[in-house]
Design an enzyme around this catalytic site. Sequence first.
Site, PDB file in Angstrom:
ATOM      1  N   GLY A  92       0.841  -1.205   0.000  1.00  0.00           N
ATOM      2  CA  GLY A  92       0.000   0.000   0.000  1.00  0.00           C
ATOM      3  C   GLY A  92       0.868   1.244   0.000  1.00  0.00           C
ATOM      4  O   GLY A  92       1.992   1.249  -0.518  1.00  0.00           O
ATOM      5  N   HIS A 113       4.599   4.570  20.511  1.00  0.00           N
ATOM      6  CA  HIS A 113       4.209   5.330  19.321  1.00  0.00           C
ATOM      7  C   HIS A 113       2.725   5.678  19.433  1.00  0.00           C
ATOM      8  O   HIS A 113       1.879   5.117  18.756  1.00  0.00           O
ATOM      9  CB  HIS A 113       4.475   4.481  18.079  1.00  0.00           C
ATOM     10  CG  HIS A 113       4.273   5.221  16.792  1.00  0.00           C
ATOM     11  ND1 HIS A 113       4.749   6.489  16.562  1.00  0.00           N
ATOM     12  CD2 HIS A 113       3.649   4.859  15.650  1.00  0.00           C
ATOM     13  CE1 HIS A 113       4.416   6.862  15.343  1.00  0.00           C
ATOM     14  NE2 HIS A 113       3.739   5.893  14.769  1.00  0.00           N
ATOM     15  N   ARG A 152       9.603  14.333  12.701  1.00  0.00           N
ATOM     16  CA  ARG A 152       8.501  15.321  12.735  1.00  0.00           C
ATOM     17  C   ARG A 152       8.890  16.499  13.620  1.00  0.00           C
ATOM     18  O   ARG A 152       8.712  17.659  13.261  1.00  0.00           O
ATOM     19  CB  ARG A 152       7.227  14.650  13.255  1.00  0.00           C
ATOM     20  CG  ARG A 152       6.572  13.808  12.192  1.00  0.00           C
ATOM     21  CD  ARG A 152       5.287  13.164  12.653  1.00  0.00           C
ATOM     22  NE  ARG A 152       4.652  12.532  11.491  1.00  0.00           N
ATOM     23  CZ  ARG A 152       3.918  11.427  11.543  1.00  0.00           C
ATOM     24  NH1 ARG A 152       3.707  10.821  12.692  1.00  0.00           N
ATOM     25  NH2 ARG A 152       3.388  10.927  10.441  1.00  0.00           N
TER      26      ARG A 152
END
Length: 312
Positions: free
Chosen positions: A11, A175, A151
């Site tokens: 994916g 996480h 991030r």
Amino acid sequence: MDKKVSIIGAGMTGSTTAHWLAEREIADLVLVDVVEGMPQGKSLDLSQALPVIGKDVIITGSNDYEATAGSDIVVITAGLPRKPGMSRDDLLTANAEIVRKAVMETITRSPEAVYVILTNPLDTMAYLAMKLGKLPRERIVGQAGVLDSARMRAFVAMELKVSVENINCYVLGGHGDEMVPLTRHSNVAGIPLCEILPPDRLEAIVNRTRKGGGEIISLLKTGSAYYAPAVAVAQMVEAILKDKHLIIPASAYMQGEYGLKDIFFGAPVQLGRKGVEKIFEYQLDETERAALDKSADAVRQTTEAMLNLVKF
Ligand code: APR
């Protein structure tokens, strides 16, 4: 190539991982997915990009796990991504079954492989994969910390308008929304973040980092982040294949580190050819310790919920 990396789940994150890895020209790649034709189509498309960038990598797509035989590394990204409003834990039941299948089908065909897990809820899926595959802790690691730290680095770079290369950030813990950005240890060219950013700006960056995945989900509406998670996996795969002894934040099986046992948890991990070579421990102050314990509780709860669902 004399190295082979299989990516289960072709994916968004799986195929993007293949993309980043192909650019690095470090291993032949196999993409496996349940959707007929999709991994084959994506592999062909990627293979046709390689002449343009001058890279020689064999990329195979398949619906048959036989194609993964003899892999040095198995990356598991198969599973459902989050939708708006969903937590990573909401994915538990569906993804546990998918990860079970991926591990059982690959472990017999690549009994020496190192596993890199990306499917969420990450720390729990890594735990499940380790138990199902009866893997020693060296041979399994979850991707989370490189992404969460990247991030934070990106947000600091945007705030201060300095190069991302000058920014070092360390995010530990599970996480999830309880992850622990270590502001005391994170720095800009060696200067601690708390000295270079006003407290309110630092707090805003910490909060945005914690919710970094959710922010992207609300914007995309039909899927979750994939460029950054995928490049984080690529960095881990490269560190393992090249035996770099690279220290990065990642999810590893705790055996007493940080006072934690029998859970996967984000910590600075040294990666080399055998997988997890070492786990480093920071000296934590009281606040950091409390935040880490809270994060560990959240991971433990999800792992216990999974253990009630899955029979070994
Ligand atoms: N075997 C192989 N592939 C599978 C299986 C299975 N048993 N079950 C599902 N898949 C495939 C789907 O067909 C799909 O192509 O996994 C792929 C997942 O891809 P996406 O839906 O695009 O999701 P993605 O964004 O890649 O996220 C996958 O990684 O970051 C995590 O939270 C994320 O858990 C999610 C996972």
